[in-house]
Motif scaffolding. Structure first.
Motif, PDB file in Angstrom:
ATOM      1  N   TYR A  59       0.847  -1.185   0.000  1.00  0.00           N
ATOM      2  CA  TYR A  59       0.000   0.000   0.000  1.00  0.00           C
ATOM      3  C   TYR A  59       0.885   1.239   0.000  1.00  0.00           C
ATOM      4  O   TYR A  59       1.947   1.254   0.624  1.00  0.00           O
ATOM      5  N   ASP A  61       1.725   4.999   1.269  1.00  0.00           N
ATOM      6  CA  ASP A  61       1.594   5.567   2.610  1.00  0.00           C
ATOM      7  C   ASP A  61       0.269   6.302   2.797  1.00  0.00           C
ATOM      8  O   ASP A  61      -0.301   6.303   3.885  1.00  0.00           O
ATOM      9  N   LYS A  64      -2.362   3.500   3.587  1.00  0.00           N
ATOM     10  CA  LYS A  64      -2.032   2.444   4.518  1.00  0.00           C
ATOM     11  C   LYS A  64      -2.861   2.563   5.783  1.00  0.00           C
ATOM     12  O   LYS A  64      -2.988   3.642   6.358  1.00  0.00           O
ATOM     13  N   GLY A  65      -3.465   1.465   6.193  1.00  0.00           N
ATOM     14  CA  GLY A  65      -4.318   1.467   7.373  1.00  0.00           C
ATOM     15  C   GLY A  65      -5.768   1.791   7.085  1.00  0.00           C
ATOM     16  O   GLY A  65      -6.627   1.625   7.944  1.00  0.00           O
ATOM     17  N   ARG A  66      -6.037   2.279   5.869  1.00  0.00           N
ATOM     18  CA  ARG A  66      -7.419   2.628   5.498  1.00  0.00           C
ATOM     19  C   ARG A  66      -7.959   1.738   4.380  1.00  0.00           C
ATOM     20  O   ARG A  66      -9.157   1.471   4.332  1.00  0.00           O
ATOM     21  N   THR A  68      -7.763  -1.872   2.004  1.00  0.00           N
ATOM     22  CA  THR A  68      -7.363  -3.268   2.052  1.00  0.00           C
ATOM     23  C   THR A  68      -7.609  -3.915   0.698  1.00  0.00           C
ATOM     24  O   THR A  68      -8.731  -3.855   0.181  1.00  0.00           O
TER      25      THR A  68
END
Length: 128
Positions: A59, A61, A64-66, A68
């Motif tokens: 992913y 930056d 990333k984390g949001r 998938t």
């Protein structure tokens, strides 16, 4: 080879969308698949990529984390689940396949020239 994206739309900031990339003429499990986005007046940029061969995902930056990325072999489809959407995520989203790569062993693939076939894109608009 044909890739068809769907799932785009208009959503408020903080909301979610799931994009789909359905393939025909190619078995997605065998290759690297990428998701890109292109905002008006900007270059097309890689967002995420996946290789089922070595079960690897990458992913950028900014997502990333949001976001998938995942795949459903039975449906020959790759998904991009987008959560906590921001207005700056507004863009046309494309999926693409790299027919020369079966894994992401040597790292991510973020460049347009690394991919061989593209879908037509799906618009994602995030309102503030």
């Amino acid at each position: 080879v044909q890739l068809v994206e769907s799932g785009g739309g208009l959503v408020q900031a903080g909301g979610s969308l799931r994009l789909s990339c359905a393939a025909s003429g190619v078995w997605l499990d065998d290759y690297v698949i990428g998701w890109f986005h292109q905002a008006p007046g900007k270059e097309r940029e890689g967002v995420s990529c996946i290789s089922r061969g070595d079960t690897t995902t990458y992913y950028t930056d900014s997502v990333k984390g949001r976001f998938t990325i995942s795949a459903d072999s039975a449906k020959n489809t790759v998904y991009l689940q987008m959560d906590s959407l921001k207005p700056e995520d507004t863009a046309v989203y494309y999926c693409a396949v790299d027919l020369y790569s079966t894994s992401l062993t040597y790292g991510s693939k973020w460049y347009r020239y690394e991919y061989d076939f593209w879908g037509q894109g799906t618009q994602v608009t995030v309102s503030s």
